[in-house]
Design an enzyme around this catalytic site. Structure first.
Site, mmCIF file in Angstrom:
data_model
loop_
_atom_site.group_PDB
_atom_site.id
_atom_site.type_symbol
_atom_site.label_atom_id
_atom_site.label_comp_id
_atom_site.label_asym_id
_atom_site.label_seq_id
_atom_site.Cartn_x
_atom_site.Cartn_y
_atom_site.Cartn_z
ATOM 1 N N GLU A 199 -15.133 2.772 9.626
ATOM 2 C CA GLU A 199 -15.765 3.792 10.453
ATOM 3 C C GLU A 199 -15.822 5.155 9.785
ATOM 4 O OE1 GLU A 199 -14.425 2.056 14.848
ATOM 5 O OE2 GLU A 199 -13.708 4.017 14.178
ATOM 6 N N TYR A 243 -9.335 -11.347 10.440
ATOM 7 C CA TYR A 243 -9.423 -11.946 9.111
ATOM 8 C C TYR A 243 -9.554 -13.462 9.204
ATOM 9 C CZ TYR A 243 -8.283 -7.441 7.051
ATOM 10 O OH TYR A 243 -8.319 -6.122 6.667
ATOM 11 N N HIS A 248 -0.747 -0.184 5.802
ATOM 12 C CA HIS A 248 -1.267 0.824 6.721
ATOM 13 C C HIS A 248 -0.328 2.007 6.932
ATOM 14 C CE1 HIS A 248 -4.015 -2.480 8.676
ATOM 15 N NE2 HIS A 248 -4.055 -2.454 7.347
ATOM 16 N N GLN A 251 0.811 -1.214 0.000
ATOM 17 C CA GLN A 251 0.000 0.000 0.000
ATOM 18 C C GLN A 251 0.847 1.267 0.000
ATOM 19 O OE1 GLN A 251 -2.299 -0.619 3.567
ATOM 20 N NE2 GLN A 251 -3.280 -2.467 2.757
#
Length: 408
Positions: free
Chosen positions: A280, A301, A177, A115
């Site tokens: 969220e 997960y 992340h 990412q």
């Protein structure tokens, strides 16, 4: 590919009101029934012609550009040109509706893994005077990396004076992340959202990486607040706490990839990824703990809840959460005139849901309506352009720039 950057909307005009007719009855117009007109009030005049507010019930995604490689974020220059970051480490310019085939020079090597890569972009509020452009990106190696913030001056098609003004104070490994959205506040300070570091079994400092989000001394899983040069604002909320880093503004976050300010209310909104569900929407508060991973609706997960708590009085509850996951990325609070009925609505992109969610929140902060706008591709960013339209970037090897145009 060329497109017209500003598309005028044709708005019909309201016809003038008819003159009010006069009647003899005092119950109609206040005049004496005998017809005495000595003190007769002035007859009402037609209302001036005014533009009718267009009713927008839906929008149609219109593709403007394609051929972008995993675009991540966008920012408009004062002259109307658009800057777009590509995760592999390129900065692109869109001018007069065309994508410049030559990337802007001066971007250093970034860590492109998982990412990670070149991520968010934001212009300094006084860009026209100082030419500063701010970036978030992944730096380091696959074994030891972090999110950094740098600024550079844009001169023509070149970045100069590249300067790192912030780096996360804890290295991690892997490619998960990083966060990481930028948001300027009205006082000229800068918020930076940082991811928690990654999923189990990834560890940081001998503990699961995600647990770092509960340590306000650690930037992982936090929103930090900086001055424009990277220094600590004198009024940061945790400045006087011995157990907190002075840059920490809020914490207990998993991986915020949507961050937006409502310019009318001053509210700061975020969207963050949960794990298996539990994404969220949050209304951010300075100094607050938003719970991750102690309080969450997410599941592992591998199956089963991450926590047996979904609320605690010392932690801030989300405004709403999504299970199954939408994987939210990109967030805008709409304050324009192209879709007048949607004033103050939030628009949240979704990577997994492949849509943009229009979210209506009432004055009490409760979600009262949610409407998906199908894009059919992974949505990475959503922004309001200077022309009042909403723009979308799709995350793909052949990513697109899309404009949402009224269809009713």
């Amino acid at each position: 590919m060329r497109f017209h950057w500003f598309t005028p909307l044709v708005t019909p005009l309201i016809l003038g009101l008819a003159l009010a007719s006069c009647a003899a009855s005092t119950s109609d117009n206040g005049l004496a029934e005998d017809g005495d007109t000595a003190n007769q009030p002035t007859v009402a005049q037609p209302a001036p012609e005014t533009a009718q507010v267009p009713v927008v019930d839906s929008v149609e995604p219109v593709t403007l550009l394609e051929g972008l490689e995993h675009p991540w974020a966008m920012a408009w220059l004062p002259d109307g040109d658009l800057l777009i970051t590509e995760r592999p480490g390129r900065l692109r310019r869109v001018s007069n509706g065309e994508l410049d085939p030559t990337p802007i020079a001066g971007v250093p090597d970034v860590l492109t893994v998982g990412q990670g890569g070149l991520l968010d972009i934001a212009l300094h509020p006084q860009f026209e005077d100082n030419r500063w452009v701010y970036f978030t990106y992944a730096a380091g190696t696959q074994q030891a990396n972090r999110t950094q913030v740098a600024r550079a001056r844009l001169e023509g098609n070149t970045l100069t004076d590249w300067e790192v003004i912030f780096a996360v104070n804890q290295d991690k490994s892997g490619g998960q992340h990083f966060g990481s959205r930028l948001l300027w506040l009205p006082d000229g300070t800068l918020l930076v959202a940082i991811g928690d570091g990654g999923n189990p079994p990834l560890e940081v400092a001998g503990d699961l990486a995600r647990n770092q989000a509960q340590d306000p001394q650690n930037h992982l899983g936090a929103v930090v607040r900086l001055n424009d040069d990277g220094s600590v604002p004198a009024d940061n909320p945790l400045l006087n706490r011995s157990d907190a880093d002075p840059l920490t503004w809020s914490y207990g976050h998993r991986n915020i990839q949507g961050l937006a300010l409502d310019p009318e209310t001053g509210e700061i909104w975020s969207t963050e990824h949960g794990a298996r569900g539990g994404d969220e929407l949050n209304l951010l508060e300075p100094g607050a703990n938003f719970g991750w991973p102690v309080v969450t609706f997410s599941e592992e997960y591998s199956g089963g809840p991450i926590s047996d708590q979904t609320s605690r009085p010392d932690m801030v509850d989300p405004v709403t959460y999504w299970t199954p996951a939408t994987a939210p990325s990109g967030l805008a609070v709409y304050r324009g005139d192209r879709y007048p009925q949607w004033q103050g609505h939030l628009f949240a992109g979704g990577l997994v849901s492949q849509d943009v969610r229009r979210l209506e929140v009432d004055a009490s902060g409760s979600l009262v309506n949610e409407t998906p706008i199908s894009i059919g591709q992974r949505v990475r960013d959503v922004r309001q352009g200077p022309d009042g339209f909403l723009y979308v970037l799709t995350d793909a090897a052949n990513g697109q720039l899309i404009r949402l145009e009224p269809s009713s």
